[in-house]
Design an enzyme around this catalytic site. Structure first.
Site, PDB file in Angstrom:
ATOM      1  N   LYS A 126       1.096 -17.782   2.771  1.00 15.94           N
ATOM      2  CA  LYS A 126       1.283 -16.393   3.207  1.00 15.94           C
ATOM      3  C   LYS A 126       2.729 -16.258   3.659  1.00 15.94           C
ATOM      4  CE  LYS A 126      -1.097 -12.554   3.776  1.00 15.94           C
ATOM      5  NZ  LYS A 126      -2.257 -11.994   3.087  1.00 15.94           N
ATOM      6  N   ASP A 166       0.637  -7.450   0.465  1.00 11.49           N
ATOM      7  CA  ASP A 166      -0.238  -7.353   1.635  1.00 11.49           C
ATOM      8  C   ASP A 166       0.241  -6.090   2.354  1.00 11.49           C
ATOM      9  OD1 ASP A 166      -2.379  -8.940   3.271  1.00 11.49           O
ATOM     10  OD2 ASP A 166      -0.908  -8.430   4.785  1.00 11.49           O
TER      11      ASP A 166
HETATM   12  P1  NDP Z   1      -1.393  -1.313   3.246  1.00 12.87           P
HETATM   13  O1  NDP Z   1      -0.033  -1.532   3.770  1.00 12.87           O
HETATM   14  O2  NDP Z   1      -1.565  -0.724   1.882  1.00 12.87           O
HETATM   15  O3  NDP Z   1      -2.219  -0.400   4.261  1.00 12.87           O
HETATM   16  C1  NDP Z   1      -2.413  -0.803   5.580  1.00 12.87           C
HETATM   17  C2  NDP Z   1      -3.134   0.288   6.323  1.00 12.87           C
HETATM   18  O4  NDP Z   1      -3.515  -0.206   7.596  1.00 12.87           O
HETATM   19  C3  NDP Z   1      -2.269   1.503   6.589  1.00 12.87           C
HETATM   20  O5  NDP Z   1      -3.097   2.635   6.649  1.00 12.87           O
HETATM   21  C4  NDP Z   1      -1.675   1.184   7.945  1.00 12.87           C
HETATM   22  O6  NDP Z   1      -1.288   2.331   8.699  1.00 12.87           O
HETATM   23  C5  NDP Z   1      -2.835   0.515   8.623  1.00 12.87           C
HETATM   24  N1  NDP Z   1      -2.327  -0.425   9.635  1.00 12.87           N
HETATM   25  C6  NDP Z   1      -1.476  -1.457   9.418  1.00 12.87           C
HETATM   26  N2  NDP Z   1      -1.203  -2.089  10.579  1.00 12.87           N
HETATM   27  C7  NDP Z   1      -1.893  -1.420  11.516  1.00 12.87           C
HETATM   28  C8  NDP Z   1      -2.041  -1.573  12.913  1.00 12.87           C
HETATM   29  N3  NDP Z   1      -1.404  -2.553  13.571  1.00 12.87           N
HETATM   30  N4  NDP Z   1      -2.864  -0.706  13.570  1.00 12.87           N
HETATM   31  C9  NDP Z   1      -3.509   0.303  12.910  1.00 12.87           C
HETATM   32  N5  NDP Z   1      -3.401   0.496  11.592  1.00 12.87           N
HETATM   33  C10 NDP Z   1      -2.620  -0.349  10.908  1.00 12.87           C
HETATM   34  O7  NDP Z   1      -2.126  -2.737   3.353  1.00 12.87           O
HETATM   35  P2  NDP Z   1      -3.415  -3.261   2.585  1.00 12.87           P
HETATM   36  O8  NDP Z   1      -4.372  -2.150   2.361  1.00 12.87           O
HETATM   37  O9  NDP Z   1      -2.957  -4.073   1.455  1.00 12.87           O
HETATM   38  O10 NDP Z   1      -4.012  -4.289   3.662  1.00 12.87           O
HETATM   39  C11 NDP Z   1      -4.982  -3.903   4.647  1.00 12.87           C
HETATM   40  C12 NDP Z   1      -5.691  -5.138   5.161  1.00 12.87           C
HETATM   41  O11 NDP Z   1      -6.333  -5.807   4.063  1.00 12.87           O
HETATM   42  C13 NDP Z   1      -4.808  -6.207   5.808  1.00 12.87           C
HETATM   43  O12 NDP Z   1      -5.542  -6.857   6.819  1.00 12.87           O
HETATM   44  C14 NDP Z   1      -4.560  -7.176   4.668  1.00 12.87           C
HETATM   45  O13 NDP Z   1      -4.206  -8.460   5.128  1.00 12.87           O
HETATM   46  C15 NDP Z   1      -5.929  -7.169   4.010  1.00 12.87           C
HETATM   47  N6  NDP Z   1      -5.980  -7.625   2.631  1.00 12.87           N
HETATM   48  C16 NDP Z   1      -5.225  -7.032   1.657  1.00 12.87           C
HETATM   49  C17 NDP Z   1      -5.312  -7.476   0.366  1.00 12.87           C
HETATM   50  C18 NDP Z   1      -4.609  -6.796  -0.744  1.00 12.87           C
HETATM   51  O14 NDP Z   1      -4.884  -7.146  -1.909  1.00 12.87           O
HETATM   52  N7  NDP Z   1      -3.732  -5.846  -0.511  1.00 12.87           N
HETATM   53  C19 NDP Z   1      -6.148  -8.641   0.001  1.00 12.87           C
HETATM   54  C20 NDP Z   1      -6.967  -9.133   1.087  1.00 12.87           C
HETATM   55  C21 NDP Z   1      -6.850  -8.644   2.353  1.00 12.87           C
HETATM   56  P3  NDP Z   1       0.253   2.776   8.778  1.00 12.87           P
HETATM   57  O15 NDP Z   1       0.520   3.464   7.476  1.00 12.87           O
HETATM   58  O16 NDP Z   1       0.324   3.655   9.964  1.00 12.87           O
HETATM   59  O17 NDP Z   1       1.057   1.517   8.941  1.00 12.87           O
END
Ligand code: NDP
Length: 446
Positions: A126, A166
């Site tokens: 990661k 991510d």
């Molecule tokens: P994105 O960046 O596309 O979206 C993240 C979302 O979560 C946004 O809406 C963001 O809001 C919100 N967010 C991020 N940090 C925080 C926080 N500290 N508090 C509240 N809201 C938050 O990321 P992903 O959708 O790719 O990832 C989401 C989750 O899924 C993570 O935990 C990631 O590790 C996990 N994941 C992702 C994978 C992938 O293929 N993308 C695979 C497996 C797991 P804002 O816009 O305000 O920042």
């Protein structure tokens, strides 16, 4: 706590000061593994647990770049190469201002088990940077990505380490990172996954984590003769994982009524249909706006500064970030009738929340199993890149579904308790561990 776990955690804490998220992830796994290792002394003698919590390599580097105003900006970059026993390091890159070593070590550690569960030959890693893309122009994001890759590229390779996206790293960033890698190395190779189709990306990769989480939930529900059709569902986040979780739930006839970002949540009791989802995708991926704008457009409730867990639901798919469901939130969910929590995000439930799910006997799909669809299709992207072939959408989706069904079966195999209850967390931890541990045994003391 089991005194064996407490003793093990003492040593982990001593060696890794000030990394609370890493302790949380290790302790959750150690609770399942220590009793299992005691029953299987070959792992104990080879100190597999002690070795598996130690990264094979940690790279930390400076990322200097120029803002649009000509100011020099300096960020910090990381890559944790956690475990390569069953394949090259594989795991996403996260760009978020709060990112630090402990968060990345927890993510890399989880990734080792997750990748093993997919049955594909991928080790765990990661990486990322403490970069905040909010308020930055496209050109600034590009210059940042180029500087990041200028250093990272020497550690990558299609048989060495293959990052993906991510939080904060989507198609735009992967494209810039790929371009810089290709320019420096003079190679067009599958060194990143989540690429655009024109760069050798796989169909269904953007959808894979969200779709996979829903497939996993459906498998869990089947064990109780239930399904998502006609049910009310909460989703948090509004990024990649959240968007495609909604799409698949809609396909299956469920109704998603919430979404969130780091400023607040929306509650739309009519459900987020196809057109509304299109609006979200445009809002979040192109305009890079706030979820509040959804409430303004569709005239629904906006819960400023709140997560959605107080809303009545049948199922919850936390898909934003770690520790977003506290013990108190979990109690609210259960009191409001929630029967399934399926984690799209990594470690979104605190240990207290997990205890509440277990006490309530609901279906709990831990992230390392439930969100493995993303990395699984990344693995399929690597295969297609190596073969220089592109599979159809249907082909990739079929393989994704089969992988999620297999992961579910593995969790049941290792997590079924004497009374018939399936402890998916335990099943995922042991199921993910066995293949990596056996590969480590076979390779000797390395
Ligand atoms: P994105 O960046 O596309 O979206 C993240 C979302 O979560 C946004 O809406 C963001 O809001 C919100 N967010 C991020 N940090 C925080 C926080 N500290 N508090 C509240 N809201 C938050 O990321 P992903 O959708 O790719 O990832 C989401 C989750 O899924 C993570 O935990 C990631 O590790 C996990 N994941 C992702 C994978 C992938 O293929 N993308 C695979 C497996 C797991 P804002 O816009 O305000 O920042």
């Amino acid at each position: 706590m089991d005194p064996r776990v407490a003793q093990f955690m003492e040593t982990v804490k001593e060696k890794n000061p000030a990394e609370p998220e890493f302790y949380q992830a290790v302790e959750e796994v150690a609770k399942s593994l220590i009793p299992y290792i005691d029953e299987n002394p070959k792992y104990k003698h080879a100190k597999i647990l002690e070795r598996i919590v130690e990264p094979e390599r940690v790279i930390i580097f400076r990322i200097p770049w120029l803002s649009d105003q000509g100011e020099i900006e300096v960020n910090r970059g990381f890559r944790i190469e956690m475990n390569s026993a069953i394949g090259p390091y594989k795991g996403g890159l996260r760009f978020h201002p709060t990112l630090n070593l402990g968060v990345l070590k927890f993510l890399a550690f989880e990734q080792v088990f997750k990748n093993s569960l997919t049955t594909l030959p991928m080790g765990g890693g990661k990486g990322g940077a403490n970069f905040n893309f909010k308020g930055r122009s496209d050109n600034e994001v590009m210059r940042f990505c180029q500087s990041f890759m200028t250093e990272l590229c020497r550690h990558l390779g299609p048989n060495t380490d293959i990052p993906a996206g991510d939080i904060g790293v989507g198609g735009r960033e992967i494209g810039y990172l790929f371009g810089q890698y290709k320019r420096i190395r003079n190679e067009f190779t599958g060194v990143l996954t989540g690429k655009g189709l024109e760069l050798g990306g796989s169909l269904i990769r953007p959808e894979a984590t969200g779709y996979g989480a829903v497939y996993f939930a459906e498998e869990m529900l089947k064990t109780r003769g239930e399904f998502l059709k006609g049910k009310t569902v909460l989703v948090s986040g509004s990024g990649n994982v959240a968007q495609y979780t909604i799409e698949k739930i809609n396909d299956l006839g469920g109704k998603v009524v919430s979404l969130s970002d780091s400023n607040g949540s929306i509650y739309d009791p009519d459900g987020i249909d196809k057109d509304k989802l299109k609006f979200i995708i445009e809002l979040k991926n192109i305009k890079r706006g706030r979820i509040k704008e959804y409430a303004e457009k569709y005239g629904c409730e906006y819960l400023e500064g709140q997560r959605p867990w107080g809303i009545k639901c049948y199922a919850a798919f936390p898909s934003a970030t770690e520790n977003e469901i506290t013990e108190e939130d979990a109690r609210l969910l259960i009191a409001n009738g929630c029967k399934v929590v399926c984690e799209g995000a990594n470690m979104p439930s605190t240990p207290g929340a997990i205890d509440v799910y277990m006490e309530a006997d609901i279906l709990y799909g831990p992230g390392k199993a439930a969100n493995a669809g993303g990395v699984a299709v990344s693995g399929l992207e690597m295969t297609q890149n190596s073969m220089r072939l592109t599979w159809s959408r249907e082909e990739v989706d079929k393989r994704l579904k089969e992988i999620m069904q297999n992961i579910h079966a593995t969790c049941v195999k290792y997590g079924k308790e004497e009374n018939g209850f399936v402890n998916y967390a335990k099943g995922a931890n042991i199921g993910g561990f066995v293949k990596v541990a056996d590969a480590m045994l076979a390779q000797g003391v390395v």
